[in-house]
Design an enzyme around this catalytic site. Structure first.
Site, PDB file in Angstrom:
ATOM      1  N   THR A  30       0.852  -1.190   0.000  1.00 49.32           N
ATOM      2  CA  THR A  30       0.000   0.000   0.000  1.00 49.32           C
ATOM      3  C   THR A  30       0.885   1.235   0.000  1.00 49.32           C
ATOM      4  OG1 THR A  30      -1.621  -1.220   1.291  1.00 49.32           O
ATOM      5  CG2 THR A  30      -1.842   1.172   1.248  1.00 49.32           C
ATOM      6  N   GLN A 104      -2.433  -6.466  -8.481  1.00 47.99           N
ATOM      7  CA  GLN A 104      -3.256  -7.139  -7.471  1.00 47.99           C
ATOM      8  C   GLN A 104      -4.661  -6.538  -7.504  1.00 47.99           C
ATOM      9  OE1 GLN A 104      -3.020  -6.566  -3.078  1.00 47.99           O
ATOM     10  NE2 GLN A 104      -2.278  -8.689  -3.067  1.00 47.99           N
ATOM     11  N   HIS A 174      -6.679 -10.809  -4.748  1.00 54.82           N
ATOM     12  CA  HIS A 174      -6.402 -10.541  -3.326  1.00 54.82           C
ATOM     13  C   HIS A 174      -7.476 -11.199  -2.465  1.00 54.82           C
ATOM     14  CE1 HIS A 174      -4.967  -8.885   0.276  1.00 54.82           C
ATOM     15  NE2 HIS A 174      -4.753  -7.631  -0.080  1.00 54.82           N
ATOM     16  N   GLY A 175      -7.141 -12.392  -1.971  1.00 52.28           N
ATOM     17  CA  GLY A 175      -8.067 -13.111  -1.099  1.00 52.28           C
ATOM     18  C   GLY A 175      -7.612 -13.138   0.341  1.00 52.28           C
ATOM     19  N   TYR A 179     -10.020  -8.583   3.578  1.00 48.26           N
ATOM     20  CA  TYR A 179     -10.778  -7.870   2.551  1.00 48.26           C
ATOM     21  C   TYR A 179     -11.890  -8.780   2.016  1.00 48.26           C
ATOM     22  CZ  TYR A 179      -6.996  -4.621   3.205  1.00 48.26           C
ATOM     23  OH  TYR A 179      -6.093  -3.766   3.785  1.00 48.26           O
TER      24      TYR A 179
END
Length: 377
Positions: A30, A104, A174-175, A179
């Site tokens: 991030t 991603q 993105h698993g 999230y």
């Protein structure tokens, strides 16, 4: 180069026959540096080019597939065709020195921020209140509708199409990290009584199917698809290693090219259940059974820690997160026999030392992420 580090520079061949030049992966970090509307900023391009230059596989920051899924200030977007032009610039920068560049694709779910979403709306598998990125007070997430679930699955496919059109080499689903996809897998977040709750893996596997079908229609055989997951969560009842075993054993039957486990420590052990005390990475490698590479990550700040991570676990790929932010020359210093010159501590008095975008520098300086620091804060 010191010969003990040579295994870090071995080439890795993915299931789709794409070859990665070495075993280093740029973790999806991030960076809070995209423009407010999610379009690609100049600072972002410079930053991503620096961090991608020496790795075999470079993964972009989590990029939201719908406006409802935006979970960070300065988060990149892959939700609109208008994002494609900026994404083209980013793809060229990340691929410039030979890395395979992957986006991603992400949806924040309950973790989305009301101040960044349309009308302050936030949706999750079931209603929940929580604090997310940088928040001082909790926000509420409503239950996502069945129609919205189906639209979101399609949005992951459309995001994949945009990534293909922008010239990237792949996507990572993105698993992980609490999230939306993770939330559907988790019995803590997903208490639904419909088909999406009775089979908590259904949403994750539907996203994988949508993405891989999109690649079949719009991409080529060289396009990479990876999947990131968190193997356990602290919440009760939460994701257990037994749930992750079921997930992994279904993922390895899909046309994926790698799996990526999200860990703070590459040697972390299972918290509870029948696998309590066993190293998570070793369990995962046993379940994957050589079907595809596993990317491991967790608190690697030195050359010795990088080689130890690979040799002690047999993981095929090792991701660099906070360390490659501290020193974007980490890999080249190992290659040039200058591993003693690697910068492994954040120096708040030297803005010139780490080459971070201004907003990310401020987050580091404020202690937003746990890091070795020269001032030991």
């Amino acid at each position: 180069m010191n010969k003990k580090f040579q295994p870090l520079f071995e080439k890795i061949t993915l299931p789709n026959k794409v070859v990665l030049e070495n075993r280093f992966v740029l973790a999806p970090l991030t960076h809070v540096t995209s423009n407010d509307d999610g379009s690609t900023s100049n600072d972002e391009v410079v930053y991503m080019e620096q961090r991608s230059k020496d790795v075999g596989l470079a993964i972009s920051a989590a990029s939201n597939v719908t406006d409802l899924g935006k979970a960070f200030p300065g988060q990149p977007s892959v939700a609109h065709d208008s994002n494609i032009e900026g994404l083209k610039r980013l793809a060229q920068a990340m691929k410039k020195n030979g890395a395979k560049a992957v986006v991603q694709i992400h949806h924040g779910g309950a973790q989305s921020l009301p101040n960044l979403t349309p009308d302050g709306d936030v949706a999750a598998p079931t209603p929940i209140s929580l604090k997310s990125f940088g928040e001082q007070e909790e926000h509420h997430a409503r239950e996502i509708t069945e129609d919205e679930i189906k639209q979101t699955i399609k949005a992951f496919g459309e995001a994949t199409r945009r990534v293909i059109e922008a010239g990237f080499d792949g996507v990572e689903i993105h698993g992980a990290n609490h999230y939306l996809i993770h939330q559907f897998v988790s019995p803590y977040y997903n208490r639904r009584e419909d088909e999406w709750g009775q089979d908590r893996l259904k949403f994750a596997l539907s996203v994988v199917d949508e993405v891989t079908e999109t690649v079949k229609q719009h991409g080529n055989k060289d396009f990479i698809v990876g999947y990131r997951f968190s193997p356990e969560e602290a919440e009760t009842p939460g994701i257990s290693m037994e749930i992750t075993e079921s997930l992994v054993k279904q993922l390895i039957d899909k046309p994926l090219d790698y799996l990526h486990v999200s860990l703070m420590d590459i040697h972390s052990e299972t918290r509870e259940g029948k696998y309590k005390g066993q190293e998570r990475i070793k369990l995962l490698l046993e379940w994957i059974d050589g079907r595809m590479p596993l990317v491991g990550i967790g608190s690697i700040f030195t050359a010795d820690q990088a080689i130890e991570a690979i040799e002690s676990t047999n993981v095929e790929l090792v991701a660099l997160g906070r360390e490659i932010l501290l020193d974007h020359n980490f890999i080249s210093k190992i290659k040039d026999g200058k591993e003693d010159e690697i910068i492994s501590h954040f120096d708040p008095n030297r803005k010139d030392r780490h080459h971070l975008p201004p907003k990310l520098w401020e987050q580091f300086n404020q202690g937003f992420y746990p890091l070795p620091r020269t001032d030991n804060k």
